[in-house]
Design a protein around this motif. Structure first.
Motif, PDB file in Angstrom:
ATOM      1  N   GLU A   1      11.755  78.468 -10.877  1.00 25.89           N
ATOM      2  CA  GLU A   1      11.123  77.249 -10.365  1.00 25.89           C
ATOM      3  C   GLU A   1      11.927  76.021 -10.794  1.00 25.89           C
ATOM      4  OE1 GLU A   1       6.797  74.956 -10.742  1.00 25.89           O
ATOM      5  OE2 GLU A   1       6.969  77.102 -11.178  1.00 25.89           O
TER       6      GLU A   1
ATOM      7  N   VAL B   1       4.816  77.595 -15.188  1.00 25.60           N
ATOM      8  CA  VAL B   1       5.961  77.697 -14.281  1.00 25.60           C
ATOM      9  C   VAL B   1       6.445  79.131 -14.224  1.00 25.60           C
ATOM     10  CG1 VAL B   1       6.684  75.323 -14.701  1.00 25.60           C
ATOM     11  CG2 VAL B   1       7.591  77.141 -16.143  1.00 25.60           C
TER      12      VAL B   1
ATOM     13  N   CYS C   1       7.116  67.373 -22.491  1.00 25.95           N
ATOM     14  CA  CYS C   1       8.039  66.594 -21.661  1.00 25.95           C
ATOM     15  C   CYS C   1       8.568  65.445 -22.510  1.00 25.95           C
ATOM     16  CB  CYS C   1       7.339  66.054 -20.421  1.00 25.95           C
ATOM     17  SG  CYS C   1       6.882  67.319 -19.203  1.00 25.95           S
TER      18      CYS C   1
ATOM     19  N   VAL D   1       4.784  74.648 -19.720  1.00 25.91           N
ATOM     20  CA  VAL D   1       5.471  73.440 -20.190  1.00 25.91           C
ATOM     21  C   VAL D   1       4.750  72.933 -21.432  1.00 25.91           C
ATOM     22  CG1 VAL D   1       6.208  71.105 -19.612  1.00 25.91           C
ATOM     23  CG2 VAL D   1       6.176  72.881 -17.839  1.00 25.91           C
TER      24      VAL D   1
ATOM     25  N   ILE E   1       9.621  74.622 -22.804  1.00 27.13           N
ATOM     26  CA  ILE E   1       8.716  75.578 -22.169  1.00 27.13           C
ATOM     27  C   ILE E   1       8.477  76.741 -23.123  1.00 27.13           C
ATOM     28  CG2 ILE E   1       8.454  77.233 -20.288  1.00 27.13           C
ATOM     29  CD1 ILE E   1       9.914  75.330 -18.484  1.00 27.13           C
TER      30      ILE E   1
ATOM     31  N   LEU F   1      12.699  72.608 -12.312  1.00 28.64           N
ATOM     32  CA  LEU F   1      12.073  71.833 -13.380  1.00 28.64           C
ATOM     33  C   LEU F   1      12.383  70.345 -13.253  1.00 28.64           C
ATOM     34  CD1 LEU F   1      12.850  74.194 -16.407  1.00 28.64           C
ATOM     35  CD2 LEU F   1      10.753  74.068 -15.028  1.00 28.64           C
TER      36      LEU F   1
ATOM     37  N   CYS G   1       9.917  67.530 -12.066  1.00 32.89           N
ATOM     38  CA  CYS G   1       9.115  68.289 -11.105  1.00 32.89           C
ATOM     39  C   CYS G   1       7.917  68.994 -11.722  1.00 32.89           C
ATOM     40  CB  CYS G   1      10.003  69.319 -10.401  1.00 32.89           C
ATOM     41  SG  CYS G   1      11.474  68.606  -9.632  1.00 32.89           S
ATOM     42  N   VAL G   2       7.753  68.930 -13.048  1.00 32.79           N
ATOM     43  CA  VAL G   2       6.639  69.600 -13.732  1.00 32.79           C
ATOM     44  C   VAL G   2       6.008  68.624 -14.711  1.00 32.79           C
ATOM     45  CG1 VAL G   2       7.657  71.893 -13.478  1.00 32.79           C
ATOM     46  CG2 VAL G   2       8.193  70.514 -15.500  1.00 32.79           C
TER      47      VAL G   2
ATOM     48  N   ALA H   1      13.760  77.016 -14.186  1.00 35.73           N
ATOM     49  CA  ALA H   1      13.178  77.778 -15.293  1.00 35.73           C
ATOM     50  C   ALA H   1      13.861  79.125 -15.413  1.00 35.73           C
ATOM     51  CB  ALA H   1      11.683  77.948 -15.075  1.00 35.73           C
TER      52      ALA H   1
ATOM     53  N   TYR I   1      15.199  72.679 -22.465  1.00 39.17           N
ATOM     54  CA  TYR I   1      16.045  72.388 -21.303  1.00 39.17           C
ATOM     55  C   TYR I   1      16.579  70.970 -21.460  1.00 39.17           C
ATOM     56  CZ  TYR I   1      14.052  76.592 -19.210  1.00 39.17           C
ATOM     57  OH  TYR I   1      13.672  77.891 -18.959  1.00 39.17           O
TER      58      TYR I   1
END
Length: 331
Positions: free
Chosen positions: A212, A208, A80, A77, A95, A214, A201-202, A71, A191
């Motif tokens: 961190e 976040v 996704c 977030v 994000i 992602l 991972c999120v 991040a 991203y």
């Protein structure tokens, strides 16, 4: 009359005798090499290969490390777009920054001093609207492009679209003014990746922090580097830590069936030796070994700096490269 008869018999006997055997110094060489490639892109994490090393088909000789995406700013977030194992070519997630505003700024309007006309990434600035000074905020410089820069607001209240002056002190001193800007509503940060999503991972709605992890991704499903065939490594082209592209060669190897014996020939020998001729060879380091068979595969039609070259296919493919051998022809 007797003398003439003896001479004729000698000539016939000479014509009927086989050609004398010739001996040559030879060296084992590769007639061609096979590329050992990485199926996936990313950072080369390990590679256990050295020139001269024997490898087997299917052997794992290295691995690539999936790319890690972190991040850039604190936020939530919002979306996704893919799941683990998916093939992606674009956005993986979005994000929404914690900051509700991005301020697009210029050093125009800065106090006329070299120090106030130069800002730095990460520097904290104080913002105040130009209309009546009632709207105030604190921000951090996130990017610089010549005389223009961007500030992410980390506290305070502004109106979208209003003009603000930026200062280095909370008292908004005129001599500490570093520019002027326009507040714009923050947009979701996208991203992206192009390959296979290895780990997400999120999840949506998760808060976040900057830095961190992602997600991780690779340019192919397979991150291990697999040897395609039996052979001997002739060269290693990369080293751990290098960035690889999918399908990039990491080493070259010669397969056993591509090993040849190379001998240098004079012009007379090159004219005498034909493709398909039989020969024998022994290792120069073990002259007592039983001679093995070889077949002439080719003879160069044009001489190089050392003469003509013949390549022979050996009976025994289990020969290391660069081995000196003694070759006999015409037996």
């Amino acid at each position: 009359m007797l003398k003439k008869s003896l001479s004729l018999l000698a000539a016939l006997a000479l014509a009927a005798s086989p050609a004398l055997a010739e001996t040559y110094a030879g060296t084992t060489v590769a007639s061609r090499t096979t590329a050992l490639v990485s199926a996936s892109g990313g950072v080369l994490e390990s590679l256990s290969l050295l020139p001269g090393q024997s490898v087997a088909a299917g052997e794992t000789v290295g691995s690539t490390r999936a790319e890690k995406v972190f991040a850039a700013w604190d936020g939530t977030v919002a979306l996704c777009c893919a799941e683990e194992g998916d093939s992606v070519d674009g956005a993986v997630l979005e994000i929404l920054p914690t900051s509700r505003y991005t301020v697009y700024c210029t050093v125009d309007g800065a106090y006329n001093d070299p120090e106030t006309e130069l800002v730095h990434i990460g520097e904290q600035l104080y913002l105040r609207c130009t209309a009546n000074g009632t709207h105030k905020a604190v921000g951090v410089v996130t990017s610089i492009d010549g005389t223009e820069y961007q500030v992410e607001v980390i506290g305070g209240e502004l109106y979208v679209g209003e003009t603000v002056n930026l200062y280095r002190d909370a008292d908004f001193s005129a001599a500490r003014r570093v520019g002027v800007g326009t507040a714009v509503g923050a947009e979701p940060i996208e991203y992206s990746a192009s390959g296979t999503l290895i780990e997400l991972c999120v999840q949506e709605g998760e808060i976040v922090e900057r830095g961190e992890l992602l997600f991780t991704w690779a340019q192919a499903d397979e991150t291990q580097i697999i040897c395609p065939a039996d052979g001997v490594v002739t060269s290693v082209l990369v080293a751990p830590g290098d960035m690889l592209q999918s399908g990039q060669s990491v080493a070259e190897l010669v397969q056993p069936e591509d090993v040849r014996i190379e001998v240098q020939l004079s012009a007379a020998d090159a004219a005498r030796i034909q493709i398909g001729d039989a020969a024998t060879y022994i290792r120069a380091d073990d002259p007592t070994e039983t001679p093995r068979s070889a077949i002439v595969e080719g003879v160069s039609a044009i001489a190089d700096g050392e003469g003509y070259v013949a390549l022979l296919v050996p009976e025994d493919f289990d020969l290391p490269l660069g081995l000196s051998v003694e070759v006999r022809t015409g037996e």
